[in-house]
Design an enzyme around this catalytic site. Structure first.
Site, mmCIF file in Angstrom:
data_model
loop_
_atom_site.group_PDB
_atom_site.id
_atom_site.type_symbol
_atom_site.label_atom_id
_atom_site.label_comp_id
_atom_site.label_asym_id
_atom_site.label_seq_id
_atom_site.Cartn_x
_atom_site.Cartn_y
_atom_site.Cartn_z
ATOM 1 N N GLN A 195 -1.668 9.270 -1.296
ATOM 2 C CA GLN A 195 -2.885 9.938 -1.066
ATOM 3 C C GLN A 195 -3.821 8.948 -0.018
ATOM 4 O O GLN A 195 -3.156 7.928 0.560
ATOM 5 C CB GLN A 195 -3.855 10.448 -2.230
ATOM 6 C CG GLN A 195 -2.972 11.754 -2.768
ATOM 7 C CD GLN A 195 -1.732 11.156 -3.957
ATOM 8 O OE1 GLN A 195 -2.127 10.554 -4.603
ATOM 9 N NE2 GLN A 195 -0.628 11.956 -3.501
ATOM 10 N N GLY B 15 4.023 12.695 0.037
ATOM 11 C CA GLY B 15 5.406 12.802 0.882
ATOM 12 C C GLY B 15 5.179 11.522 1.963
ATOM 13 O O GLY B 15 4.133 11.444 2.884
ATOM 14 N N HIS B 16 5.948 10.302 1.577
ATOM 15 C CA HIS B 16 6.361 9.267 2.437
ATOM 16 C C HIS B 16 7.217 9.312 3.467
ATOM 17 O O HIS B 16 8.430 9.344 2.806
ATOM 18 C CB HIS B 16 5.778 8.112 1.793
ATOM 19 C CG HIS B 16 4.337 7.828 0.830
ATOM 20 N ND1 HIS B 16 4.260 6.959 0.155
ATOM 21 C CD2 HIS B 16 3.678 8.842 0.851
ATOM 22 C CE1 HIS B 16 2.913 7.248 -0.387
ATOM 23 N NE2 HIS B 16 2.758 8.186 0.106
ATOM 24 N N ASP C 155 -1.478 10.770 4.665
ATOM 25 C CA ASP C 155 -0.690 10.925 5.654
ATOM 26 C C ASP C 155 -1.130 9.892 6.829
ATOM 27 O O ASP C 155 -1.045 10.244 8.041
ATOM 28 C CB ASP C 155 -0.792 12.308 6.043
ATOM 29 C CG ASP C 155 -0.137 13.099 4.839
ATOM 30 O OD1 ASP C 155 0.468 12.806 3.948
ATOM 31 O OD2 ASP C 155 -0.702 14.459 5.001
ATOM 32 N N LYS D 21 1.673 5.565 5.421
ATOM 33 C CA LYS D 21 1.711 4.380 4.419
ATOM 34 C C LYS D 21 3.047 4.049 4.059
ATOM 35 O O LYS D 21 3.732 2.907 4.171
ATOM 36 C CB LYS D 21 1.267 4.757 3.196
ATOM 37 C CG LYS D 21 -0.321 5.194 3.216
ATOM 38 C CD LYS D 21 -0.937 5.710 1.925
ATOM 39 C CE LYS D 21 -0.324 7.144 1.575
ATOM 40 N NZ LYS D 21 -1.002 8.197 2.408
HETATM 41 P P1 GDP Z 1 2.136 8.932 4.527
HETATM 42 O O1 GDP Z 1 1.845 10.010 3.586
HETATM 43 O O2 GDP Z 1 0.742 7.923 4.741
HETATM 44 O O3 GDP Z 1 3.289 8.215 4.041
HETATM 45 O O4 GDP Z 1 2.338 9.550 5.766
HETATM 46 P P2 GDP Z 1 3.493 10.763 6.166
HETATM 47 O O5 GDP Z 1 4.753 10.208 6.172
HETATM 48 O O6 GDP Z 1 3.165 11.958 5.506
HETATM 49 O O7 GDP Z 1 2.849 11.314 7.642
HETATM 50 C C1 GDP Z 1 3.145 10.116 8.787
HETATM 51 C C2 GDP Z 1 4.119 10.664 9.746
HETATM 52 O O8 GDP Z 1 3.844 10.454 10.945
HETATM 53 C C3 GDP Z 1 5.469 10.522 9.440
HETATM 54 O O9 GDP Z 1 6.201 12.069 10.079
HETATM 55 C C4 GDP Z 1 5.642 9.357 10.084
HETATM 56 O O10 GDP Z 1 7.199 9.355 10.566
HETATM 57 C C5 GDP Z 1 5.116 9.548 11.341
HETATM 58 N N1 GDP Z 1 4.490 8.339 11.888
HETATM 59 C C6 GDP Z 1 4.165 7.091 11.159
HETATM 60 N N2 GDP Z 1 3.794 6.001 12.267
HETATM 61 C C7 GDP Z 1 3.679 6.639 13.414
HETATM 62 C C8 GDP Z 1 3.527 6.397 14.483
HETATM 63 O O11 GDP Z 1 2.807 5.165 14.828
HETATM 64 N N3 GDP Z 1 3.525 7.052 15.764
HETATM 65 C C9 GDP Z 1 4.204 8.531 15.571
HETATM 66 N N4 GDP Z 1 4.142 9.255 16.502
HETATM 67 N N5 GDP Z 1 4.455 8.797 14.364
HETATM 68 C C10 GDP Z 1 4.392 7.961 13.271
HETATM 69 P P1 IMO Z 2 0.332 11.172 0.718
HETATM 70 O O1 IMO Z 2 0.660 10.148 -0.095
HETATM 71 C C1 IMO Z 2 -2.329 14.660 2.040
HETATM 72 C C2 IMO Z 2 -4.403 16.797 -1.058
HETATM 73 C C3 IMO Z 2 -3.907 18.220 -1.348
HETATM 74 C C4 IMO Z 2 -5.384 18.941 -1.870
HETATM 75 C C5 IMO Z 2 -5.742 17.628 -2.874
HETATM 76 C C6 IMO Z 2 -5.358 17.705 -4.354
HETATM 77 O O2 IMO Z 2 1.582 11.774 1.749
HETATM 78 O O3 IMO Z 2 -0.679 10.739 1.914
HETATM 79 P P2 IMO Z 2 -3.079 17.611 -5.743
HETATM 80 O O4 IMO Z 2 -1.850 18.219 -5.516
HETATM 81 O O5 IMO Z 2 -3.004 15.936 -5.492
HETATM 82 O O6 IMO Z 2 -3.773 17.929 -6.806
HETATM 83 O O7 IMO Z 2 -4.046 17.990 -4.531
HETATM 84 O O8 IMO Z 2 -5.147 16.279 -2.217
HETATM 85 N N1 IMO Z 2 -3.091 15.815 -1.098
HETATM 86 C C7 IMO Z 2 -2.602 15.102 -0.096
HETATM 87 N N2 IMO Z 2 -2.906 14.947 1.403
HETATM 88 N N3 IMO Z 2 -1.557 13.603 1.693
HETATM 89 C C8 IMO Z 2 -1.046 13.354 0.496
HETATM 90 O O9 IMO Z 2 -0.156 12.237 -0.089
HETATM 91 C C9 IMO Z 2 -1.685 14.390 -0.502
HETATM 92 N N4 IMO Z 2 -1.419 14.517 -1.872
HETATM 93 C C10 IMO Z 2 -2.389 15.307 -2.326
HETATM 94 O O10 IMO Z 2 -3.419 18.622 -0.126
HETATM 95 O O11 IMO Z 2 -6.128 18.662 -0.622
HETATM 96 MG MG MG Z 3 2.222 12.047 3.538
#
Ligand code: GDP
Ligand code: IMO
Ligand code: MG
Length: 432
Positions: free
Chosen positions: A231, A48-49, A21, A24
């Site tokens: 991840q 979840g991207h 998170d 990416k």
């Molecule tokens: P990922 O799993 O690495 O793709 O990240 P996620 O999408 O799960 O979580 C990142 C969250 O932060 C999302 O809700 C993005 O829309 C948000 N986000 C990404 N970059 C920024 C930033 O620079 N500032 C803020 N405030 N939010 C951001």
């Molecule tokens: P993105 O790509 C954050 C965590 C789960 C748990 C551990 C194992 O959005 O960054 P799993 O279901 O993979 O066997 O769970 O890994 N986890 C993540 N945490 N971002 C993710 O993906 C994750 N995918 C799995 O919460 O601790």
């Molecule tokens: Mg994510």
């Protein structure tokens, strides 16, 4: 925002340097403007991207974040585990929002997540009780278990109904014993599973290909290929905080295996680093903040899971873990995200070492136990009060924010080439 820098292509890996998170999705979407192919190389719909385009927000779990551009071929590589129903739903969602998912290519060698994987994920977690990993319950671990015990069912098996049924029946013999005798729950019936999965086969047929060959041809043709990790480094099955990890390799080595390319195809490894750090699920977390500072990071940063909606645990940036991530993946540059979330703190802290009873650690400790018991040694930096979400150039940032970025660079030993100050594509500063 100025033009995107000419990254030395063809092959760039974008991976999470923390516990996931990091942003990416946003960074991949941003760089995909100049890409021809974007490949997801591991994980499944545990990811979840999030991508924000104008007023619209997209949450992708399986389809690579490059899908927003119709010039990009999105590829789901052999290293992924695929829940076909989720993939089809994601394609339908994109289609309903005007994005053509017909280009999505799926590796014939990727493994399928089956209903018994999801069920086992849930009951295995329940049986762990307090030791729970806090998985996403999407069946990821059990699907990779079957891959490595050579009992998995692959995408290509969908297209041979006899073989598929045979493999399913063999798997169910085992799984039903596990479900009933070990986990005290109900068995699953093969017939409806086979029927459902064979309908997926028809719908996925046109998407399935030899993705390793596709990527190799793209590279030979001089096209730009991005490898999008899911991840993060600390969730890596080999290099992460085992057993509180996922069941695949998000680190750079995983990109090679999971896409079927060699190291000479890679010129660049971008580590996506959140300006603070978060983790969702169980496991050690040295810089975790259980106070109003952590609470504020959750609130301002919107730190709730994209997949499960769970509240993410938050804390100060961990420089020990950051250096470790740079090392194990050979990160060549950093995209620093969510810097805007740190506005308004008087002082900012960054961990530069861990103290335990026995020793001070500047390298990531070999012994997992240390991570549970250590105290971070913090360097304090001045904060800034300005809202920086409108900044588009390095010079637009307050001096203290500039100093924070420079501190991250010094700590990591690699340059911060991108700074993200908001979820939108435009909320990005490019640094040379
Ligand atoms: P990922 O799993 O690495 O793709 O990240 P996620 O999408 O799960 O979580 C990142 C969250 O932060 C999302 O809700 C993005 O829309 C948000 N986000 C990404 N970059 C920024 C930033 O620079 N500032 C803020 N405030 N939010 C951001
Ligand atoms: P993105 O790509 C954050 C965590 C789960 C748990 C551990 C194992 O959005 O960054 P799993 O279901 O993979 O066997 O769970 O890994 N986890 C993540 N945490 N971002 C993710 O993906 C994750 N995918 C799995 O919460 O601790
Ligand atoms: Mg994510």
């Amino acid at each position: 925002m100025e033009r995107l820098p000419l990254h030395p292509m063809p092959g760039t890996i974008i991976l999470g340097a923390q516990w996931g998170d990091e942003g990416k999705g946003k960074i991949t979407d941003l760089l995909a403007e100049r890409a021809d192919v974007v490949v997801r190389y591991q994980g499944g719909n545990n990811a979840g991207h999030t991508i924000v385009v104008g007023d619209e927000k997209f949450a992708l779990s399986l389809i690579p974040s490059g899908v927003m551009y119709d010039t990009v071929t999105p590829v789901i590589g052999n290293g992924c585990v695929v829940d076909p129903a989720v993939l089809l739903e994601e394609m339908a969602m994109l289609s309903s929002r005007g994005i053509e998912p017909g280009r999505v290519q799926l590796s014939a060698n990727a493994h399928l997540i089956m209903p018994y994987h999801r069920k086992l994920d849930a009951v295995m977690e329940r049986y762990l009780g307090k030791q729970q990993i806090g998985t996403t319950k999407r069946g990821i671990g059990p699907a990779y278990m079957d891959k490595f015990t050579r009992q998995g069912i692959r995408v290509q098996d969908l297209f041979d109904p006899k073989i598929f049924r045979q493999k399913l029946d063999d798997a169910l013999k085992d799984k039903n014993k596990l479900l009933t005798k070990v986990y005290n729950t109900l068995p699953l019936d093969g017939a409806p599973i086979a029927e459902e999965y064979l309908t997926f086969a028809d719908r996925l047929y046109d998407h399935v290909t030899d993705t390793s060959l596709l990527v190799a041809n793209a590279i030979t043709d001089g096209q730009n290929v991005l490898f999008e990790g899911a991840q993060g480094t600390l969730l890596d099955i080999d290099h992460g905080t085992y057993p509180f990890v996922t069941s695949s390799n998000p680190t750079a080595g995983g990109a090679l295996v999971g896409a079927g390319v060699g190291p000479s195809s890679i010129n660049n490894v971008i580590g996506v680093v959140k300006a603070y750090i978060s983790r969702v699920g169980g496991g050690p977390f040295p810089t975790e903040l259980d106070d109003e500072v952590g609470e504020r990071m959750v609130e301002v940063g919107g730190e709730f899971g994209t997949v499960t909606g769970r509240r993410r645990r938050c804390g100060w940036l961990d420089g020990v873990a950051l250096r470790y991530a740079v090392r194990v993946s050979g990160i060549t540059e950093i995209a620093l995200t969510k810097l805007d979330v740190l506005s308004g703190f008087d002082r900012l802290k960054v961990a530069v070492a861990y103290d335990s009873l026995e020793a001070r650690y500047t390298d990531f400790p070999r012994q997992q136990r240390v991570l549970f018991n250590c105290h971070p040694v913090y360097e304090e930096l001045e904060g800034w009060s300005e809202d920086i979400s409108g900044a588009r150039e390095h010079d637009d940032l307050p001096k203290a924010a500039q100093r924070y970025i420079e501190f991250v660079e010094e700590l990591a030993g690699v340059p911060v080439t991108m700074v993200s100050v908001g979820p939108q594509r435009t909320a990005t500063l490019l640094r040379s």
